[in-house]
Design an enzyme around this catalytic site. Structure first.
Site, PDB file in Angstrom:
ATOM      1  N   ASP A 136      -6.374  26.090  20.414  1.00 16.24           N
ATOM      2  CA  ASP A 136      -6.671  25.571  18.730  1.00 16.24           C
ATOM      3  C   ASP A 136      -7.781  24.520  19.010  1.00 16.24           C
ATOM      4  O   ASP A 136      -7.770  23.767  19.478  1.00 16.24           O
ATOM      5  CB  ASP A 136      -5.200  25.333  17.839  1.00 16.24           C
ATOM      6  N   ILE A 137      -8.505  24.542  17.522  1.00 15.13           N
ATOM      7  CA  ILE A 137      -9.407  23.939  17.736  1.00 15.13           C
ATOM      8  C   ILE A 137      -9.426  22.096  16.705  1.00 15.13           C
ATOM      9  O   ILE A 137      -9.645  21.390  17.301  1.00 15.13           O
ATOM     10  CB  ILE A 137     -10.414  24.721  16.306  1.00 15.13           C
TER      11      ILE A 137
ATOM     12  N   GLU B 105      -1.607  29.294   7.553  1.00 14.95           N
ATOM     13  CA  GLU B 105      -2.456  28.294   6.702  1.00 14.95           C
ATOM     14  C   GLU B 105      -3.958  29.709   6.400  1.00 14.95           C
ATOM     15  O   GLU B 105      -4.992  29.943   5.883  1.00 14.95           O
ATOM     16  CB  GLU B 105      -3.009  27.325   7.228  1.00 14.95           C
ATOM     17  N   VAL B 106      -3.435  30.588   7.934  1.00 10.37           N
ATOM     18  CA  VAL B 106      -5.650  31.389   7.618  1.00 10.37           C
ATOM     19  C   VAL B 106      -4.190  32.579   8.197  1.00 10.37           C
ATOM     20  O   VAL B 106      -2.883  32.767   8.655  1.00 10.37           O
ATOM     21  CB  VAL B 106      -5.412  31.301   9.729  1.00 10.37           C
TER      22      VAL B 106
ATOM     23  N   ASN C  69       4.127  30.777  12.173  1.00 15.05           N
ATOM     24  CA  ASN C  69       4.388  30.394  10.563  1.00 15.05           C
ATOM     25  C   ASN C  69       3.787  31.496   9.454  1.00 15.05           C
ATOM     26  O   ASN C  69       2.596  32.602   9.987  1.00 15.05           O
ATOM     27  CB  ASN C  69       3.075  29.383   9.969  1.00 15.05           C
TER      28      ASN C  69
ATOM     29  N   HIS D 288       1.175  30.652  17.510  1.00 16.35           N
ATOM     30  CA  HIS D 288       0.249  29.086  18.253  1.00 16.35           C
ATOM     31  C   HIS D 288       1.517  29.295  19.656  1.00 16.35           C
ATOM     32  O   HIS D 288       2.521  29.722  19.673  1.00 16.35           O
ATOM     33  CB  HIS D 288       0.734  28.351  17.787  1.00 16.35           C
TER      34      HIS D 288
ATOM     35  N   HIS E  45      -0.930  35.355  14.135  1.00 16.63           N
ATOM     36  CA  HIS E  45      -1.355  34.494  14.919  1.00 16.63           C
ATOM     37  C   HIS E  45      -0.139  34.012  15.282  1.00 16.63           C
ATOM     38  O   HIS E  45       0.949  33.791  14.791  1.00 16.63           O
ATOM     39  CB  HIS E  45      -2.571  33.461  14.866  1.00 16.63           C
TER      40      HIS E  45
HETATM   41  P1  AMP Z   1      -1.384  28.416  10.143  1.00 12.14           P
HETATM   42  O1  AMP Z   1      -0.839  26.842   9.969  1.00 12.14           O
HETATM   43  O2  AMP Z   1      -0.342  28.781  11.519  1.00 12.14           O
HETATM   44  O3  AMP Z   1      -2.316  29.467   9.806  1.00 12.14           O
HETATM   45  O4  AMP Z   1      -2.352  27.532  11.586  1.00 12.14           O
HETATM   46  C1  AMP Z   1      -4.053  27.825  11.958  1.00 12.14           C
HETATM   47  C2  AMP Z   1      -4.698  27.317  12.743  1.00 12.14           C
HETATM   48  O5  AMP Z   1      -5.622  27.615  13.153  1.00 12.14           O
HETATM   49  C3  AMP Z   1      -4.299  26.179  13.176  1.00 12.14           C
HETATM   50  O6  AMP Z   1      -3.599  24.958  13.859  1.00 12.14           O
HETATM   51  C4  AMP Z   1      -6.001  25.306  12.627  1.00 12.14           C
HETATM   52  O7  AMP Z   1      -6.107  24.604  13.599  1.00 12.14           O
HETATM   53  C5  AMP Z   1      -6.391  26.457  13.592  1.00 12.14           C
HETATM   54  N1  AMP Z   1      -7.579  27.043  13.652  1.00 12.14           N
HETATM   55  C6  AMP Z   1      -8.953  26.757  11.924  1.00 12.14           C
HETATM   56  N2  AMP Z   1     -10.097  27.263  12.632  1.00 12.14           N
HETATM   57  C7  AMP Z   1      -9.559  27.812  14.165  1.00 12.14           C
HETATM   58  C8  AMP Z   1     -11.324  27.963  14.892  1.00 12.14           C
HETATM   59  N3  AMP Z   1     -12.472  28.179  13.993  1.00 12.14           N
HETATM   60  N4  AMP Z   1     -10.810  28.089  16.138  1.00 12.14           N
HETATM   61  C9  AMP Z   1      -9.793  27.752  16.328  1.00 12.14           C
HETATM   62  N5  AMP Z   1      -8.369  27.643  15.747  1.00 12.14           N
HETATM   63  C10 AMP Z   1      -9.048  27.063  14.404  1.00 12.14           C
END
Ligand code: AMP
Length: 120
Positions: A33-34, A99-100, A91, A106, A104
């Site tokens: 994770d970034i 968010e994405v 999530n 974590h 995924h």
């Molecule tokens: P979520 O709220 O579960 O959708 O979490 C999305 C996660 O993606 C967050 O923890 C971000 O820090 C992570 N994230 C977003 N962009 C990147 C990226 N380019 N590389 C790695 N992790 C990312």
């Protein structure tokens, strides 16, 4: 919700954005994770186009579903957190604060993580 092929994880899968890969197989990619929220913070994603855990559970093949579970165990072993313990978070949707919009999981570990949840 329709899958957005331009979400950031889709772009990572296409090699358009760099990532720090820790594991890859035919169905799964895992990378750091970034913005890590624990000493170990890895994201495990299917290579297939699934919006969320809800979508994945409904539409993914048995092989894809098995691959995610096997990958998570292998990564935990490789990252040396299998014995000490870790937390998996997926999530999902609005209330889940996803968010994405690409499914995924974590993996968080490498330190005590406290209680499961603190609501706002
Ligand atoms: P979520 O709220 O579960 O959708 O979490 C999305 C996660 O993606 C967050 O923890 C971000 O820090 C992570 N994230 C977003 N962009 C990147 C990226 N380019 N590389 C790695 N992790 C990312």
């Amino acid at each position: 919700m329709a899958y957005d092929p331009n979400n950031i994880f889709a772009r990572i899968l296409r090699g358009e954005i760099p990532n720090s890969t820790v594991y890859e197989d035919a169905h799964v990619l895992a990378f750091k994770d970034i913005r890590p929220q624990a000493k170990v913070h890895v994201l495990v994603i299917p290579k297939g186009a699934y919006v969320s855990a809800q979508d994945f559970g409904a539409r993914a093949s048995e092989a894809e579903i098995a691959a995610m579970a096997r990958a998570i165990s292998k990564i935990a072993q490789d990252m040396d957190i299998a014995e000490s313990g870790y937390r998996l978070i997926a999530n999902t949707g609005g209330h889940g604060h996803q968010e994405v919009p690409h499914y995924h999981v974590h993996i968080l570990g490498g330190q005590p993580l406290g209680r499961m949840l603190s609501l706002p």
